[in-house]
Design a protein around this motif. Structure first.
Motif, PDB file in Angstrom:
ATOM      1  N   GLU A 269      68.637   6.590  25.986  1.00 35.95           N
ATOM      2  CA  GLU A 269      68.766   5.379  26.260  1.00 35.95           C
ATOM      3  C   GLU A 269      68.475   5.036  27.734  1.00 35.95           C
ATOM      4  O   GLU A 269      67.613   4.191  28.171  1.00 35.95           O
ATOM      5  N   GLU A 272      64.858   5.410  28.244  1.00 36.99           N
ATOM      6  CA  GLU A 272      64.189   4.122  27.842  1.00 36.99           C
ATOM      7  C   GLU A 272      64.074   3.098  29.040  1.00 36.99           C
ATOM      8  O   GLU A 272      63.223   2.458  29.177  1.00 36.99           O
ATOM      9  N   GLU A 275      61.833   4.087  31.748  1.00 30.90           N
ATOM     10  CA  GLU A 275      60.592   3.622  31.438  1.00 30.90           C
ATOM     11  C   GLU A 275      60.151   2.229  31.595  1.00 30.90           C
ATOM     12  O   GLU A 275      59.003   1.698  31.911  1.00 30.90           O
ATOM     13  N   ASP A 276      61.282   1.101  31.150  1.00 31.40           N
ATOM     14  CA  ASP A 276      60.999   0.059  31.141  1.00 31.40           C
ATOM     15  C   ASP A 276      60.881  -0.652  32.577  1.00 31.40           C
ATOM     16  O   ASP A 276      60.246  -1.671  32.680  1.00 31.40           O
TER      17      ASP A 276
END
Length: 431
Positions: A269, A272, A275-276
């Motif tokens: 998580e 992610e 990455e965002d």
């Protein structure tokens, strides 16, 4: 529209030249009355297209372009179209107005003085009957500026105004623009010229197709953009490091089972989220690769020799002897004020058969014309470059063209539809 909003406002403007050539995507910017701004971006990005949108020559697919009521706009173009080269000076200026201007001569005299192209007393009566094509490239550049100024516009759009100007011409234009009280938007690659009078930059980002607006002189804005790019790169590098570290941990904990799998899930998580949080680092404007034109092995040491020249003295042509030798690998610069005959000299030498010119056997002369009149505007870039090659090798041609940023869909475009900067790249690649 109130004055506080700006004399020109782009709101969510989208424009595509065609389905494969997007120029703007929901672009927004404001030009305040009296501001002097640089329009910045690489060749073919769409700078001249923005000028065409402002002047209503083309219309956006989406969004709106709002001008203050009764705003007048004039464009100082980059080159004089071929059809206008046969006009007289008077007719050239008359066409700047939608209706006939009676007694236009005093206006012409005034604006020629502004651009430092005042004829001598002896030439004054005949000057306005002179054909535009008889002027040098630098003199034509001054006429282009004068054709915009004679309209006394609220907004002056300048497209590469220093092209073909000598040092004195650039200095004169710079001083004029420093004192100019009206709104100016200028496209130019002359950094020192831009830094001398502009107060901000509209940067056309070819990655996002947005127009980014910056305040400050040209050099300061360029530094700001470079610093922003470096900051974005550092942030992404740090995030990439965190992402890789967490991926290594995930691979380790995922094999342990039990509670370790929950740890691995939380780490995924986090990955992610990292990455965002990555930002799209703007791509630096592409620049043409450094290039050299290598001489053939059989080219002699002496490439060109000039033993005489024709000069004008007391308004009469006179042949004078000289000895100018251009050797293999040597660079020779021709300098002098606009209109003295530099282009005339080059044109006479380009054919290789001028009086007093001696070209060694096997030497091929290439000539880059500043008005692109040796380009066929109805041919595609691909056709133009292939036609210029002695050996019709497409792979070699594409390799050369890519070094001048001519690749992809640009190769299919007709030369006449390219930006002036791209036409110049085609002319160089063609050599």
């Amino acid at each position: 529209m109130s004055r506080s909003e700006g004399i020109i406002v782009f709101k969510d403007v989208t424009y595509e030249y065609n389905a494969t050539r997007p120029i703007l995507k929901e672009a927004n910017f404001v030009v305040r009355r009296g501001s002097k701004l640089t329009l910045m971006g690489q060749n073919g990005a769409g700078k001249s297209t923005i000028f065409s949108l402002i002047t209503n020559q083309i219309r956006p697919e989406e969004g709106s372009i709002n001008l203050e009521p009764r705003t007048t706009i004039a464009v100082s173009r980059q080159i004089i179209p071929r059809a206008e080269l046969e006009l007289t000076v008077r007719a050239f200026f008359e066409q700047c107005f939608p209706e006939k201007i009676y007694n236009i001569d005093p206006k012409i005299d005034e604006v020629l003085e502004v651009v430092n192209l005042t004829p001598s007393e002896k030439q004054k009566d005949s000057f306005k009957e002179r054909i535009i094509g008889s002027f040098s490239g630098g003199q034509q550049a001054r006429l282009l500026l004068a054709s915009a100024l004679i309209q006394e516009p609220d907004v002056l759009l300048l497209d590469e105004p220093t092209n073909n100007l000598d040092t004195a011409g650039i200095d004169h234009l710079t001083e004029f623009l420093r004192d100019y009280k009206k709104t100016v938007l200028v496209i130019s690659h002359d950094a020192d010229f831009l830094n001398a009078f502009t107060q901000g930059v509209l940067y056309l980002n070819t990655q996002t197709r947005q127009v980014e607006q910056y305040n400050g002189n040209y050099h300061a804005v360029v530094r700001e953009i470079a610093a922003q790019v470096e900051k974005e790169k550092r942030k992404n590098a740090q995030l990439a490091k965190e992402i890789q570290a967490n991926k290594d941990k995930v691979n380790y904990f995922a094999d342990k089972g039990g509670k370790m799998r929950l740890v691995a899930k939380r780490l995924r998580e986090e990955i992610e989220d990292y990455e965002d949080n990555k930002v799209d680092v703007r791509k630096e404007d592409k620049a043409i690769r450094p290039f050299t034109i290598e001489p053939h092995d059989d080219i002699p040491l002496e490439v060109v020799k000039i033993t005489s020249l024709t000069v004008i003295r007391n308004h009469e042509p006179k042949e004078v002897e000289c000895e100018v030798i251009l050797k293999r690998g040597m660079h020779l610069q021709i300098v002098g004020p606009n209109g003295i005959g530099k282009t005339t000299l080059l044109e006479s030498l380009a054919g290789g058969h001028a009086k007093g010119e001696h070209v060694s056997a096997g030497v091929k002369i290439g000539y880059y014309r500043q008005d692109f009149s040796n380009l066929d505007f109805d041919k595609s870039v691909f056709e133009t470059l292939m036609d210029s090659m002695q050996e019709k090798l497409e792979e070699k041609m594409r390799s050369i063209a890519s070094g001048f940023l001519l690749f992809g869909d640009v190769m299919k475009v007709k030369v006449g539809h390219l930006s002036e900067g791209q036409k110049g790249l085609v002319a160089f690649a063609k050599l």
